[in-house]
Write a protein that holds these residues in place. Structure first.
Motif, PDB file in Angstrom:
ATOM      1  N   LYS A 120       4.065   9.963   2.288  1.00 21.81           N
ATOM      2  CA  LYS A 120       3.115   9.377   1.340  1.00 21.81           C
ATOM      3  C   LYS A 120       3.084  10.147   0.018  1.00 21.81           C
ATOM      4  O   LYS A 120       3.033   9.521  -1.041  1.00 21.81           O
ATOM      5  CB  LYS A 120       1.730   9.268   1.974  1.00 21.81           C
ATOM      6  CG  LYS A 120       1.649   8.169   3.038  1.00 21.81           C
ATOM      7  CD  LYS A 120       0.230   7.913   3.505  1.00 21.81           C
ATOM      8  CE  LYS A 120      -0.272   9.061   4.337  1.00 21.81           C
ATOM      9  NZ  LYS A 120      -1.604   8.814   4.917  1.00 21.81           N
ATOM     10  N   PRO A 121       3.145  11.494   0.045  1.00 20.87           N
ATOM     11  CA  PRO A 121       3.184  12.204  -1.244  1.00 20.87           C
ATOM     12  C   PRO A 121       4.410  11.841  -2.093  1.00 20.87           C
ATOM     13  O   PRO A 121       4.318  11.764  -3.323  1.00 20.87           O
ATOM     14  CB  PRO A 121       3.195  13.685  -0.847  1.00 20.87           C
ATOM     15  CG  PRO A 121       2.519  13.713   0.490  1.00 20.87           C
ATOM     16  CD  PRO A 121       2.951  12.431   1.157  1.00 20.87           C
ATOM     17  N   ALA A 122       5.540  11.572  -1.449  1.00 21.17           N
ATOM     18  CA  ALA A 122       6.738  11.163  -2.198  1.00 21.17           C
ATOM     19  C   ALA A 122       6.522   9.803  -2.853  1.00 21.17           C
ATOM     20  O   ALA A 122       6.917   9.582  -4.002  1.00 21.17           O
ATOM     21  CB  ALA A 122       7.960  11.127  -1.277  1.00 21.17           C
ATOM     22  N   THR A 160       0.855  -1.183   0.000  1.00 25.52           N
ATOM     23  CA  THR A 160       0.000   0.000   0.000  1.00 25.52           C
ATOM     24  C   THR A 160       0.891   1.234   0.000  1.00 25.52           C
ATOM     25  O   THR A 160       2.082   1.150   0.332  1.00 25.52           O
ATOM     26  CB  THR A 160      -0.896   0.044   1.253  1.00 25.52           C
ATOM     27  OG1 THR A 160      -0.063   0.135   2.413  1.00 25.52           O
ATOM     28  CG2 THR A 160      -1.799  -1.176   1.352  1.00 25.52           C
ATOM     29  N   VAL A 161       0.315   2.363  -0.357  1.00 25.46           N
ATOM     30  CA  VAL A 161       1.073   3.615  -0.315  1.00 25.46           C
ATOM     31  C   VAL A 161       1.561   3.862   1.111  1.00 25.46           C
ATOM     32  O   VAL A 161       2.729   4.171   1.340  1.00 25.46           O
ATOM     33  CB  VAL A 161       0.220   4.793  -0.838  1.00 25.46           C
ATOM     34  CG1 VAL A 161       0.938   6.114  -0.627  1.00 25.46           C
ATOM     35  CG2 VAL A 161      -0.123   4.592  -2.310  1.00 25.46           C
ATOM     36  N   ARG A 162       0.680   3.678   2.068  1.00 28.19           N
ATOM     37  CA  ARG A 162       1.043   3.891   3.476  1.00 28.19           C
ATOM     38  C   ARG A 162       2.168   2.941   3.898  1.00 28.19           C
ATOM     39  O   ARG A 162       3.130   3.347   4.542  1.00 28.19           O
ATOM     40  CB  ARG A 162      -0.184   3.670   4.366  1.00 28.19           C
ATOM     41  CG  ARG A 162       0.122   3.811   5.852  1.00 28.19           C
ATOM     42  CD  ARG A 162      -1.110   3.616   6.716  1.00 28.19           C
ATOM     43  NE  ARG A 162      -1.993   4.757   6.557  1.00 28.19           N
ATOM     44  CZ  ARG A 162      -3.268   4.671   6.167  1.00 28.19           C
ATOM     45  NH1 ARG A 162      -3.821   3.504   5.924  1.00 28.19           N
ATOM     46  NH2 ARG A 162      -4.002   5.751   6.053  1.00 28.19           N
ATOM     47  N   GLY A 163       2.060   1.678   3.503  1.00 31.63           N
ATOM     48  CA  GLY A 163       3.090   0.698   3.862  1.00 31.63           C
ATOM     49  C   GLY A 163       4.428   0.998   3.211  1.00 31.63           C
ATOM     50  O   GLY A 163       5.475   0.856   3.841  1.00 31.63           O
ATOM     51  N   LEU A 164       4.406   1.399   1.942  1.00 32.17           N
ATOM     52  CA  LEU A 164       5.657   1.753   1.257  1.00 32.17           C
ATOM     53  C   LEU A 164       6.302   2.974   1.910  1.00 32.17           C
ATOM     54  O   LEU A 164       7.522   3.026   2.085  1.00 32.17           O
ATOM     55  CB  LEU A 164       5.398   2.011  -0.229  1.00 32.17           C
ATOM     56  CG  LEU A 164       5.054   0.775  -1.057  1.00 32.17           C
ATOM     57  CD1 LEU A 164       4.539   1.183  -2.426  1.00 32.17           C
ATOM     58  CD2 LEU A 164       6.276  -0.131  -1.184  1.00 32.17           C
ATOM     59  N   ALA A 165       5.480   3.959   2.268  1.00 31.40           N
ATOM     60  CA  ALA A 165       6.003   5.160   2.920  1.00 31.40           C
ATOM     61  C   ALA A 165       6.679   4.794   4.242  1.00 31.40           C
ATOM     62  O   ALA A 165       7.780   5.276   4.550  1.00 31.40           O
ATOM     63  CB  ALA A 165       4.884   6.174   3.143  1.00 31.40           C
ATOM     64  N   ARG A 222     -11.898   0.363   0.766  1.00 30.83           N
ATOM     65  CA  ARG A 222     -11.877   1.273  -0.376  1.00 30.83           C
ATOM     66  C   ARG A 222     -11.079   2.546  -0.115  1.00 30.83           C
ATOM     67  O   ARG A 222     -10.788   3.292  -1.038  1.00 30.83           O
ATOM     68  CB  ARG A 222     -13.309   1.598  -0.802  1.00 30.83           C
ATOM     69  CG  ARG A 222     -14.038   0.311  -1.198  1.00 30.83           C
ATOM     70  CD  ARG A 222     -15.217   0.450  -2.067  1.00 30.83           C
ATOM     71  NE  ARG A 222     -15.128   1.269  -3.244  1.00 30.83           N
ATOM     72  CZ  ARG A 222     -14.617   0.887  -4.414  1.00 30.83           C
ATOM     73  NH1 ARG A 222     -14.099  -0.319  -4.536  1.00 30.83           N
ATOM     74  NH2 ARG A 222     -14.631   1.691  -5.432  1.00 30.83           N
ATOM     75  N   ARG A 223     -10.676   2.797   1.128  1.00 31.61           N
ATOM     76  CA  ARG A 223      -9.835   3.961   1.433  1.00 31.61           C
ATOM     77  C   ARG A 223      -8.368   3.672   1.127  1.00 31.61           C
ATOM     78  O   ARG A 223      -7.562   4.580   1.046  1.00 31.61           O
ATOM     79  CB  ARG A 223      -9.956   4.339   2.910  1.00 31.61           C
ATOM     80  CG  ARG A 223     -11.355   4.771   3.313  1.00 31.61           C
ATOM     81  CD  ARG A 223     -11.446   4.876   4.812  1.00 31.61           C
ATOM     82  NE  ARG A 223     -11.211   3.541   5.387  1.00 31.61           N
ATOM     83  CZ  ARG A 223     -10.933   3.293   6.652  1.00 31.61           C
ATOM     84  NH1 ARG A 223     -10.858   4.268   7.519  1.00 31.61           N
ATOM     85  NH2 ARG A 223     -10.738   2.058   7.079  1.00 31.61           N
ATOM     86  N   SER A 224      -8.030   2.414   0.976  1.00 35.75           N
ATOM     87  CA  SER A 224      -6.651   1.988   0.788  1.00 35.75           C
ATOM     88  C   SER A 224      -6.387   1.675  -0.684  1.00 35.75           C
ATOM     89  O   SER A 224      -7.256   1.174  -1.392  1.00 35.75           O
ATOM     90  CB  SER A 224      -6.381   0.747   1.645  1.00 35.75           C
ATOM     91  OG  SER A 224      -5.031   0.396   1.600  1.00 35.75           O
ATOM     92  N   VAL A 225      -5.161   1.985  -1.120  1.00 37.58           N
ATOM     93  CA  VAL A 225      -4.754   1.728  -2.499  1.00 37.58           C
ATOM     94  C   VAL A 225      -3.670   0.657  -2.487  1.00 37.58           C
ATOM     95  O   VAL A 225      -2.677   0.770  -1.759  1.00 37.58           O
ATOM     96  CB  VAL A 225      -4.223   3.017  -3.170  1.00 37.58           C
ATOM     97  CG1 VAL A 225      -3.672   2.723  -4.549  1.00 37.58           C
ATOM     98  CG2 VAL A 225      -5.321   4.053  -3.243  1.00 37.58           C
ATOM     99  N   LEU A 226      -3.866  -0.379  -3.282  1.00 37.06           N
ATOM    100  CA  LEU A 226      -2.878  -1.448  -3.408  1.00 37.06           C
ATOM    101  C   LEU A 226      -1.975  -1.158  -4.603  1.00 37.06           C
ATOM    102  O   LEU A 226      -2.430  -0.656  -5.625  1.00 37.06           O
ATOM    103  CB  LEU A 226      -3.577  -2.794  -3.611  1.00 37.06           C
ATOM    104  CG  LEU A 226      -4.494  -3.257  -2.481  1.00 37.06           C
ATOM    105  CD1 LEU A 226      -5.191  -4.554  -2.872  1.00 37.06           C
ATOM    106  CD2 LEU A 226      -3.723  -3.418  -1.192  1.00 37.06           C
ATOM    107  N   VAL A 227      -0.725  -1.494  -4.471  1.00 34.90           N
ATOM    108  CA  VAL A 227       0.239  -1.330  -5.557  1.00 34.90           C
ATOM    109  C   VAL A 227       0.510  -2.724  -6.107  1.00 34.90           C
ATOM    110  O   VAL A 227       0.867  -3.644  -5.361  1.00 34.90           O
ATOM    111  CB  VAL A 227       1.542  -0.674  -5.050  1.00 34.90           C
ATOM    112  CG1 VAL A 227       2.533  -0.531  -6.182  1.00 34.90           C
ATOM    113  CG2 VAL A 227       1.237   0.669  -4.402  1.00 34.90           C
ATOM    114  N   GLN A 228       0.335  -2.865  -7.415  1.00 33.12           N
ATOM    115  CA  GLN A 228       0.488  -4.163  -8.058  1.00 33.12           C
ATOM    116  C   GLN A 228       1.654  -4.160  -9.040  1.00 33.12           C
ATOM    117  O   GLN A 228       1.992  -3.133  -9.624  1.00 33.12           O
ATOM    118  CB  GLN A 228      -0.799  -4.519  -8.812  1.00 33.12           C
ATOM    119  CG  GLN A 228      -1.999  -4.624  -7.915  1.00 33.12           C
ATOM    120  CD  GLN A 228      -3.250  -4.914  -8.712  1.00 33.12           C
ATOM    121  OE1 GLN A 228      -3.467  -4.355  -9.779  1.00 33.12           O
ATOM    122  NE2 GLN A 228      -4.078  -5.816  -8.194  1.00 33.12           N
TER     123      GLN A 228
END
Length: 137
Positions: A60-62, A48-53, A85-91
């Motif tokens: 998160k913006p970076a 997720t964006v949050r997890g990657l950050a 649905r608030r979370s975005v997955l990166v595939q």
């Protein structure tokens, strides 16, 4: 299998790999984009964006900016998490997997060249340590 070598050798392999990536046809990735890309492809998902950050210790913006570029290049894709649905997955993508294979090949070649250079240097060092036999005279 642990990788053997000195920090200087590893930096040399990294340099040779980056130079080869820059010289090839195709887009260049920034260090941040490459960090995000490798984290997605080498780390256990889902990402997720949050997890990657959190993982990369950047905002998160970076991460979003890096993912924007990776998405433009089709190296990664974002998808809304169907369970939250608030979370975005990166595939991962097929094109991104191909880039990772190319990077592995380039890095393997750079490592092999570094090993050959190391062995040649060791042979030269050993030869210079051999004392010539004294002549009878």
């Amino acid at each position: 299998m642990p990788v053997q070598g000195t920090p200087e050798q590893f930096v040399g392999i990294l340099r040779d790999t980056v130079v080869a990536l820059v010289r090839r046809d195709g887009p260049d990735l920034s260090a941040r984009q490459l960090g995000v890309f490798l984290t997605v492809y080498l780390g256990e998902g889902p990402h997720t964006v949050r997890g990657l950050a959190a993982s990369l210790n950047v905002s998160k913006p970076a991460i979003t900016r890096a993912l924007d570029r990776l998405g433009e290049l089709d190296f990664a894709r974002r998808k809304t998490d169907p369970q939250d649905r608030r979370s975005v997955l990166v595939q991962r993508t097929v094109k991104g997997a191909a880039l990772l294979r190319e990077m592995r090949t380039i890095m393997g070649e750079a490592a092999a060249a570094s090993e050959e250079t190391k062995e040649a240097g060791a042979t030269a060092q050993a030869a210079s340590n051999v004392m010539p036999a004294k002549r009878a005279g």
